[in-house]
Design a protein around this motif. Sequence first.
Motif, PDB file in Angstrom:
ATOM      1  N   PHE A 240       0.842  -1.188   0.000  1.00  0.00           N
ATOM      2  CA  PHE A 240       0.000   0.000   0.000  1.00  0.00           C
ATOM      3  C   PHE A 240       0.881   1.244   0.000  1.00  0.00           C
ATOM      4  O   PHE A 240       1.894   1.324   0.686  1.00  0.00           O
ATOM      5  CB  PHE A 240      -0.894   0.032   1.250  1.00  0.00           C
ATOM      6  CG  PHE A 240      -2.103  -0.860   1.163  1.00  0.00           C
ATOM      7  CD1 PHE A 240      -3.034  -0.718   0.149  1.00  0.00           C
ATOM      8  CD2 PHE A 240      -2.315  -1.842   2.113  1.00  0.00           C
ATOM      9  CE1 PHE A 240      -4.149  -1.538   0.075  1.00  0.00           C
ATOM     10  CE2 PHE A 240      -3.427  -2.671   2.061  1.00  0.00           C
ATOM     11  CZ  PHE A 240      -4.352  -2.519   1.030  1.00  0.00           C
ATOM     12  N   GLY A 241       0.491   2.222  -0.815  1.00  0.00           N
ATOM     13  CA  GLY A 241       1.217   3.478  -0.877  1.00  0.00           C
ATOM     14  C   GLY A 241       2.330   3.507  -1.897  1.00  0.00           C
ATOM     15  O   GLY A 241       2.898   4.564  -2.155  1.00  0.00           O
ATOM     16  N   GLN A 242       2.655   2.355  -2.498  1.00  0.00           N
ATOM     17  CA  GLN A 242       3.740   2.310  -3.475  1.00  0.00           C
ATOM     18  C   GLN A 242       3.248   1.997  -4.883  1.00  0.00           C
ATOM     19  O   GLN A 242       4.045   1.685  -5.765  1.00  0.00           O
ATOM     20  CB  GLN A 242       4.779   1.274  -3.036  1.00  0.00           C
ATOM     21  CG  GLN A 242       5.459   1.610  -1.724  1.00  0.00           C
ATOM     22  CD  GLN A 242       6.543   0.625  -1.346  1.00  0.00           C
ATOM     23  OE1 GLN A 242       7.120  -0.046  -2.211  1.00  0.00           O
ATOM     24  NE2 GLN A 242       6.846   0.531  -0.056  1.00  0.00           N
ATOM     25  N   ASN A 243       1.949   2.073  -5.100  1.00  0.00           N
ATOM     26  CA  ASN A 243       1.381   1.776  -6.415  1.00  0.00           C
ATOM     27  C   ASN A 243       1.227   3.049  -7.235  1.00  0.00           C
ATOM     28  O   ASN A 243       0.734   4.061  -6.731  1.00  0.00           O
ATOM     29  CB  ASN A 243       0.005   1.121  -6.254  1.00  0.00           C
ATOM     30  CG  ASN A 243       0.091  -0.227  -5.570  1.00  0.00           C
ATOM     31  OD1 ASN A 243       0.739  -1.144  -6.059  1.00  0.00           O
ATOM     32  ND2 ASN A 243      -0.567  -0.357  -4.422  1.00  0.00           N
ATOM     33  N   ASP A 244       1.647   2.980  -8.472  1.00  0.00           N
ATOM     34  CA  ASP A 244       1.381   4.060  -9.433  1.00  0.00           C
ATOM     35  C   ASP A 244       0.056   3.713 -10.109  1.00  0.00           C
ATOM     36  O   ASP A 244       0.020   2.937 -11.067  1.00  0.00           O
ATOM     37  CB  ASP A 244       2.526   4.145 -10.452  1.00  0.00           C
ATOM     38  CG  ASP A 244       2.281   5.203 -11.518  1.00  0.00           C
ATOM     39  OD1 ASP A 244       1.235   5.902 -11.450  1.00  0.00           O
ATOM     40  OD2 ASP A 244       3.100   5.303 -12.443  1.00  0.00           O
ATOM     41  N   LEU A 245      -1.024   4.281  -9.597  1.00  0.00           N
ATOM     42  CA  LEU A 245      -2.353   3.888 -10.083  1.00  0.00           C
ATOM     43  C   LEU A 245      -2.623   4.345 -11.507  1.00  0.00           C
ATOM     44  O   LEU A 245      -3.573   3.870 -12.130  1.00  0.00           O
ATOM     45  CB  LEU A 245      -3.432   4.407  -9.126  1.00  0.00           C
ATOM     46  CG  LEU A 245      -3.424   3.748  -7.741  1.00  0.00           C
ATOM     47  CD1 LEU A 245      -4.606   4.251  -6.911  1.00  0.00           C
ATOM     48  CD2 LEU A 245      -3.465   2.224  -7.838  1.00  0.00           C
ATOM     49  N   SER A 246      -1.773   5.237 -12.037  1.00  0.00           N
ATOM     50  CA  SER A 246      -1.944   5.607 -13.445  1.00  0.00           C
ATOM     51  C   SER A 246      -1.707   4.405 -14.354  1.00  0.00           C
ATOM     52  O   SER A 246      -2.228   4.345 -15.472  1.00  0.00           O
ATOM     53  CB  SER A 246      -1.004   6.752 -13.821  1.00  0.00           C
ATOM     54  OG  SER A 246       0.364   6.326 -13.792  1.00  0.00           O
ATOM     55  N   ARG A 247      -0.944   3.424 -13.890  1.00  0.00           N
ATOM     56  CA  ARG A 247      -0.675   2.220 -14.676  1.00  0.00           C
ATOM     57  C   ARG A 247      -1.893   1.295 -14.710  1.00  0.00           C
ATOM     58  O   ARG A 247      -1.910   0.315 -15.456  1.00  0.00           O
ATOM     59  CB  ARG A 247       0.542   1.480 -14.140  1.00  0.00           C
ATOM     60  CG  ARG A 247       1.811   2.316 -14.095  1.00  0.00           C
ATOM     61  CD  ARG A 247       3.024   1.486 -13.726  1.00  0.00           C
ATOM     62  NE  ARG A 247       3.374   0.562 -14.794  1.00  0.00           N
ATOM     63  CZ  ARG A 247       4.130   0.873 -15.844  1.00  0.00           C
ATOM     64  NH1 ARG A 247       4.607   2.105 -15.972  1.00  0.00           N
ATOM     65  NH2 ARG A 247       4.411  -0.038 -16.762  1.00  0.00           N
ATOM     66  N   PHE A 248      -2.893   1.601 -13.906  1.00  0.00           N
ATOM     67  CA  PHE A 248      -4.108   0.788 -13.846  1.00  0.00           C
ATOM     68  C   PHE A 248      -5.306   1.538 -14.432  1.00  0.00           C
ATOM     69  O   PHE A 248      -6.453   1.176 -14.183  1.00  0.00           O
ATOM     70  CB  PHE A 248      -4.388   0.381 -12.396  1.00  0.00           C
ATOM     71  CG  PHE A 248      -3.281  -0.431 -11.785  1.00  0.00           C
ATOM     72  CD1 PHE A 248      -3.314  -1.815 -11.812  1.00  0.00           C
ATOM     73  CD2 PHE A 248      -2.179   0.196 -11.214  1.00  0.00           C
ATOM     74  CE1 PHE A 248      -2.268  -2.564 -11.278  1.00  0.00           C
ATOM     75  CE2 PHE A 248      -1.129  -0.544 -10.676  1.00  0.00           C
ATOM     76  CZ  PHE A 248      -1.186  -1.923 -10.716  1.00  0.00           C
ATOM     77  N   ALA A 249      -5.019   2.571 -15.218  1.00  0.00           N
ATOM     78  CA  ALA A 249      -6.090   3.411 -15.746  1.00  0.00           C
ATOM     79  C   ALA A 249      -7.038   2.641 -16.656  1.00  0.00           C
ATOM     80  O   ALA A 249      -8.243   2.902 -16.676  1.00  0.00           O
ATOM     81  CB  ALA A 249      -5.492   4.607 -16.495  1.00  0.00           C
ATOM     82  N   GLY A 250      -6.509   1.675 -17.416  1.00  0.00           N
ATOM     83  CA  GLY A 250      -7.352   0.941 -18.350  1.00  0.00           C
ATOM     84  C   GLY A 250      -8.425   0.136 -17.643  1.00  0.00           C
ATOM     85  O   GLY A 250      -9.616   0.235 -17.971  1.00  0.00           O
ATOM     86  N   ILE A 251      -8.033  -0.664 -16.651  1.00  0.00           N
ATOM     87  CA  ILE A 251      -9.009  -1.474 -15.930  1.00  0.00           C
ATOM     88  C   ILE A 251      -9.912  -0.585 -15.091  1.00  0.00           C
ATOM     89  O   ILE A 251     -11.119  -0.852 -14.956  1.00  0.00           O
ATOM     90  CB  ILE A 251      -8.317  -2.552 -15.063  1.00  0.00           C
ATOM     91  CG1 ILE A 251      -9.352  -3.496 -14.444  1.00  0.00           C
ATOM     92  CG2 ILE A 251      -7.452  -1.929 -13.995  1.00  0.00           C
ATOM     93  CD1 ILE A 251     -10.112  -4.337 -15.431  1.00  0.00           C
ATOM     94  N   ASP A 252      -9.376   0.483 -14.526  1.00  0.00           N
ATOM     95  CA  ASP A 252     -10.182   1.398 -13.719  1.00  0.00           C
ATOM     96  C   ASP A 252     -11.295   2.011 -14.568  1.00  0.00           C
ATOM     97  O   ASP A 252     -12.476   2.004 -14.186  1.00  0.00           O
ATOM     98  CB  ASP A 252      -9.288   2.486 -13.135  1.00  0.00           C
ATOM     99  CG  ASP A 252     -10.060   3.479 -12.291  1.00  0.00           C
ATOM    100  OD1 ASP A 252     -10.718   3.057 -11.325  1.00  0.00           O
ATOM    101  OD2 ASP A 252     -10.008   4.688 -12.599  1.00  0.00           O
ATOM    102  N   GLN A 253     -10.938   2.516 -15.745  1.00  0.00           N
ATOM    103  CA  GLN A 253     -11.944   3.124 -16.611  1.00  0.00           C
ATOM    104  C   GLN A 253     -12.967   2.095 -17.070  1.00  0.00           C
ATOM    105  O   GLN A 253     -14.182   2.356 -17.060  1.00  0.00           O
ATOM    106  CB  GLN A 253     -11.268   3.750 -17.830  1.00  0.00           C
ATOM    107  CG  GLN A 253     -12.259   4.266 -18.878  1.00  0.00           C
ATOM    108  CD  GLN A 253     -11.558   4.791 -20.105  1.00  0.00           C
ATOM    109  OE1 GLN A 253     -11.315   5.996 -20.206  1.00  0.00           O
ATOM    110  NE2 GLN A 253     -11.219   3.907 -21.048  1.00  0.00           N
ATOM    111  N   ALA A 254     -12.503   0.903 -17.460  1.00  0.00           N
ATOM    112  CA  ALA A 254     -13.413  -0.114 -17.984  1.00  0.00           C
ATOM    113  C   ALA A 254     -14.396  -0.581 -16.912  1.00  0.00           C
ATOM    114  O   ALA A 254     -15.589  -0.785 -17.196  1.00  0.00           O
ATOM    115  CB  ALA A 254     -12.620  -1.302 -18.531  1.00  0.00           C
TER     116      ALA A 254
END
Length: 335
Positions: free
Chosen positions: A226-240
């Motif tokens: 926790f706290g070390q994730n670059d959530l921009s790398r998960f933008a595809g699944i997040d948006q979908a």
Amino acid sequence: MTTPPSRFLQQVLSATAPQAQDWHLASGVLARWHSDNAVELLPAAAHPAGHHILLSCGIHGNETAPVEVVDKMLADIASGNLPLQHRVLVLFGNPDAMRQGERYLDYDLNRLFCGAHQQHPDTREAGHAARLEQQAARFFRHAPATAPRLHYDLHTAIRGSVYEKFAIYPFLHQRAHDPAQLAWLKHCGIEAVLLHSKPANTFSYYTSHYHQAHAFTLELGKARPFGQNDLSRFAGIDQALRQLVSNTTPALAAYQPGDYPLFRAKYDLIKHSQAFRLYLDADVENFTALPDGFLIAEDGAQRYVATGGAERILFPNPGVKPGLRAGIIVEPATL
């Protein structure tokens, strides 16, 4: 975490039962806690073509990025910033391991479904697996037979990967692979799909086989605390996923062969004893190609040798307990 967890995740991490079973959210959404790890979200008005969507995360407690992605969705549903149009169940799979930042405490939870937990009654994960099966069964039992049933089990991997984001499509027996789901996976940013060739004791196989859900294990990057994730790398699944729950998914191009590489599981590397040796670098990436004739591993008289030059390694992990899978050898596939 880079931002404070929502009250949903705070509840899960607190190790206490919810003080109230029902939380009334914005826009008439009802959040109903079934236990300290399971919350069902019910829209104010049922969509006429309503989906029944199961999202699971934290099956491995150290895979935190999917937990953060789902938690931010829950926070936005709670505030009304993300409209909810479909029935959703969120399962935080192994809250004990999540609280300690460990992959698991006694046994790999994602090897204990389809009743396999009965063979390991002394492990804490056995109880979690039985409970997750019950929660999924209850959820899908209330879905009409003709309604879409979806299950996305969100993970990150121990190691890096040639294909950073990939999906595992459980073995379907006599059912056909669904082209609409294959198109949706491309929309998520999935870069490769493994077509499993036999039953497994994973959560996605359980819901696919026993509840006829379109189910997938989604590997979305590398496991970090926790706290070390670059959530921009998960933008595809997040948006979908946001488009899915709000019924705003755009019209998607039909799946075409070649949209992304397909692989099929050829065989498992089984660690039979502590003599097991894996002859790959400790930091070898998932989907690393194996040259023809390469000695992959051996365990006493058992030798695993690459053949043909097109095989690749997936999930190599020589540290598993004897009797478990220490890796999968995969090869290119077509539908």
